[in-house]
Design a protein around this motif. Structure first.
Motif, mmCIF file in Angstrom:
data_model
loop_
_atom_site.group_PDB
_atom_site.id
_atom_site.type_symbol
_atom_site.label_atom_id
_atom_site.label_comp_id
_atom_site.label_asym_id
_atom_site.label_seq_id
_atom_site.Cartn_x
_atom_site.Cartn_y
_atom_site.Cartn_z
ATOM 1 N N GLY A 190 4.193 -11.337 6.062
ATOM 2 C CA GLY A 190 3.471 -11.708 4.855
ATOM 3 C C GLY A 190 4.003 -13.024 4.327
ATOM 4 O O GLY A 190 4.937 -13.604 4.896
ATOM 5 N N THR A 191 3.449 -13.473 3.205
ATOM 6 C CA THR A 191 3.825 -14.751 2.610
ATOM 7 C C THR A 191 4.174 -14.552 1.147
ATOM 8 O O THR A 191 3.386 -13.990 0.380
ATOM 9 C CB THR A 191 2.661 -15.758 2.703
ATOM 10 O OG1 THR A 191 2.330 -15.958 4.072
ATOM 11 C CG2 THR A 191 3.051 -17.086 2.078
ATOM 12 N N THR A 200 -0.552 -10.607 2.455
ATOM 13 C CA THR A 200 -0.586 -10.179 3.846
ATOM 14 C C THR A 200 -1.990 -9.700 4.184
ATOM 15 O O THR A 200 -2.922 -9.832 3.383
ATOM 16 C CB THR A 200 0.463 -9.081 4.111
ATOM 17 O OG1 THR A 200 0.533 -8.826 5.522
ATOM 18 C CG2 THR A 200 0.132 -7.807 3.370
ATOM 19 N N SER A 201 -2.166 -9.143 5.385
ATOM 20 C CA SER A 201 -3.469 -8.601 5.767
ATOM 21 C C SER A 201 -3.567 -7.146 5.329
ATOM 22 O O SER A 201 -2.561 -6.440 5.222
ATOM 23 C CB SER A 201 -3.672 -8.713 7.277
ATOM 24 O OG SER A 201 -2.743 -7.893 7.966
ATOM 25 N N LEU A 253 -7.330 -8.569 3.647
ATOM 26 C CA LEU A 253 -6.332 -9.175 2.763
ATOM 27 C C LEU A 253 -5.752 -8.131 1.824
ATOM 28 O O LEU A 253 -6.446 -7.211 1.389
ATOM 29 C CB LEU A 253 -6.993 -10.287 1.943
ATOM 30 C CG LEU A 253 -6.166 -11.520 1.583
ATOM 31 C CD1 LEU A 253 -5.648 -12.213 2.831
ATOM 32 C CD2 LEU A 253 -6.997 -12.482 0.754
ATOM 33 N N GLY A 392 -0.794 -10.542 9.571
ATOM 34 C CA GLY A 392 -0.343 -10.875 8.231
ATOM 35 C C GLY A 392 0.406 -12.184 8.121
ATOM 36 O O GLY A 392 0.701 -12.633 7.016
ATOM 37 N N PRO A 394 1.281 -16.255 8.145
ATOM 38 C CA PRO A 394 0.521 -17.341 7.510
ATOM 39 C C PRO A 394 0.053 -18.410 8.485
ATOM 40 O O PRO A 394 0.734 -18.745 9.456
ATOM 41 C CB PRO A 394 1.531 -17.930 6.522
ATOM 42 C CG PRO A 394 2.867 -17.685 7.164
ATOM 43 C CD PRO A 394 2.730 -16.357 7.872
ATOM 44 N N VAL A 409 -4.669 -16.179 6.678
ATOM 45 C CA VAL A 409 -3.795 -15.053 7.011
ATOM 46 C C VAL A 409 -4.247 -14.498 8.356
ATOM 47 O O VAL A 409 -5.448 -14.297 8.583
ATOM 48 C CB VAL A 409 -3.854 -13.959 5.925
ATOM 49 C CG1 VAL A 409 -3.146 -12.688 6.390
ATOM 50 C CG2 VAL A 409 -3.213 -14.459 4.642
ATOM 51 N N TYR A 425 -8.740 -16.152 11.395
ATOM 52 C CA TYR A 425 -7.914 -15.963 10.205
ATOM 53 C C TYR A 425 -8.808 -15.666 9.003
ATOM 54 O O TYR A 425 -9.957 -16.096 8.947
ATOM 55 C CB TYR A 425 -7.083 -17.221 9.902
ATOM 56 C CG TYR A 425 -6.175 -17.653 11.019
ATOM 57 C CD1 TYR A 425 -4.848 -17.239 11.062
ATOM 58 C CD2 TYR A 425 -6.644 -18.478 12.032
ATOM 59 C CE1 TYR A 425 -4.003 -17.642 12.088
ATOM 60 C CE2 TYR A 425 -5.810 -18.889 13.068
ATOM 61 C CZ TYR A 425 -4.496 -18.462 13.088
ATOM 62 O OH TYR A 425 -3.672 -18.858 14.112
#
Length: 444
Positions: A190-191, A200-201, A253, A392, A394, A409, A425
């Motif tokens: 994740g970011t 994240t996804s 997302l 997930g 970036p 993502v 993405y």
């Protein structure tokens, strides 16, 4: 800590710490600086040299060779200080009031979505690598006939041509699943986008028998960091986009709220969100290429990405990328590995026709590729693949190797990194209003 030092700088150079040096003069009164030059008491944002000095010093620029000294304070009004200004021209519209300093000293407007303003706010107060760095000079030339200063701001910016650093993901989070952090399995990424939220996804929120995501490991300095170096945060709340329906790839997302506030430092910094202000022609992902770096033919600038569905047409991806990709000193097939084998892989944005051809309607994409909510990028010939590609993770850009902007993502791809099948993405710009409503609900 760097943050604490920055706060000291703001207090040292900020006008609001100089109450003892007031001249006790009202707005519009004549004044003098150092008993030499004649000036006029005006509000801070009407005096270009003063407000620019204030902005740059608060952004970490403290070299007196780059910036003039701060003017004396005449008095204070409710909306800020009144300063003794010797500029030849005063602003009538407070145009610098909504200005901020971005990486490498670029002066930008704060007008825009909440996410853009937060990005600028973070840059002002966090230890990003280029904080307070850049070729900036604010000159004041005395015009004898007019008895005032002519003010000129010079900012030299070099974009492109810089090698990636060994590790370019201070915003990256590893996501863990299991009963305890020590025994967790780290399956997604994740970011970090704020003090409490990780992007994240949606499919990363649940790992089947392992349950929902429970932990986020931050401060990763390589792809094989030892656990004792990680800073682990418990996940308090999971927020999945309301339009996501598993196993669909649309609206893939989610936001993860941490139990405690994330502590930013040199190794953990939030990324910005794409709000449409940047060139996204070339982006970056983290990957472990299938080719050894010695085998990469970096001299090749051709693109040989094809899709089974576009071969029948006489349109090649190479032609599309040639039209879409702007000239850039950094070639999309150039990669630089760090000591652990993790690389920054540069990828090209592909035309929507290529994406639609690669992702036609199927069980996970009922309507096929959706350009409004998705985007796809491809790796150039022999540029390595991104089959590290963890869900997930970036897709990012950064013109200055400093403060990264997340534009996508990682979602599902059938053959990640395979020439001929571009990676797909989730397009962040489309979802910024939804993200803002959760992450910064009370911000202007």
């Amino acid at each position: 800590m760097a943050v604490d030092k920055l706060i000291v700088l703001i207090c040292t150079f900020g006008f609001f710490c100089c109450g003892h040096c007031q001249l006790n003069l009202s707005e519009g009164s004549p004044c003098s600086t150092n008993n030499i030059n004649n000036g006029t008491c005006v509000r801070l944002y009407r005096c270009g040299s003063a407000v620019l000095t204030y902005l740059y010093r608060n952004a970490g620029f403290i070299d007196d060779k780059q910036l003039p000294g701060l003017p004396e304070i005449c008095s204070y009004r409710n909306d800020g200080p009144v300063v003794c200004c010797t500029d030849c021209v005063f602003s009538e519209h407070d145009e610098f009031k909504e200005s901020a300093i971005a990486p490498n000293g670029v002066l930008v407007s704060r007008h825009g979505p909440k996410a853009w303003k937060k990005c600028l706010d973070y840059f002002q107060r966090l230890p990003y690598p280029c904080h307070g760095k850049g070729e900036v000079e604010l000159k004041r030339d005395w015009i004898e006939d007019n008895e005032c200063h002519n003010v000129t701001l010079n900012v030299q910016v070099t974009v492109g041509g810089q090698d990636p650093k060994p590790w370019n993901f201070p915003h990256l989070a590893l996501l863990g699943y299991g009963d305890t952090a020590d025994a967790a399995q780290w399956l997604c990424e994740g970011t970090v986008i704020s003090e409490r939220f990780i992007l994240t996804s949606a499919e990363c929120t649940n790992a089947g028998v392992l349950g929902t995501v429970a932990y986020a490991a931050l401060g990763l300095q390589s792809s094989v960091d030892y656990h004792e170096k990680w800073k682990i945060y418990n996940i308090k709340k999971i927020i999945i986009h309301p339009d996501y329906n598993e196993p669909s790839w649309y609206h893939d997302l989610a936001l993860l709220e941490t139990e405690t506030q994330i502590r930013f430092d040199n190794e953990i910094l939030p990324a910005c969100l794409d709000v449409g202000f940047h060139d996204i022609t070339i982006a970056e992902v983290a990957g472990v290429p299938s080719l050894n770096s010695d085998e990469i033919e970096s001299k090749s600038n051709e693109t040989e990405i094809e899709t089974n569905d576009t071969k029948a047409n006489d349109t090649t991806v190479n032609d599309t990328i040639a039209n879409d990709t702007k000239a850039n000193d950094t070639k999309a097939n150039d990669t630089k590995a760090n000591d652990t084998g993790m690389q920054t892989v540069f990828v090209d944005k592909l035309d929507r026709k290529i994406c639609k051809g690669a992702y036609k309607p199927h069980n996970n994409l009922i309507h096929g590729y959706d350009h409004k909510t998705q985007m796809c990028y491809g790796v150039r010939k022999n540029g390595g693949d991104t089959c590290k590609r963890v869900n997930g993770s970036p897709l990012q850009i950064d013109q200055f190797r400093c403060q990264y902007t997340i534009i996508g993502v990682t979602g599902q791809s059938p053959d990640c990194g395979k020439p001929g099948v571009p990676d797909i993405y989730t397009r962040i710009q489309t979802y910024v209003p939804w993200i803002e409503s959760i992450v910064w609900p009370d911000k202007d």
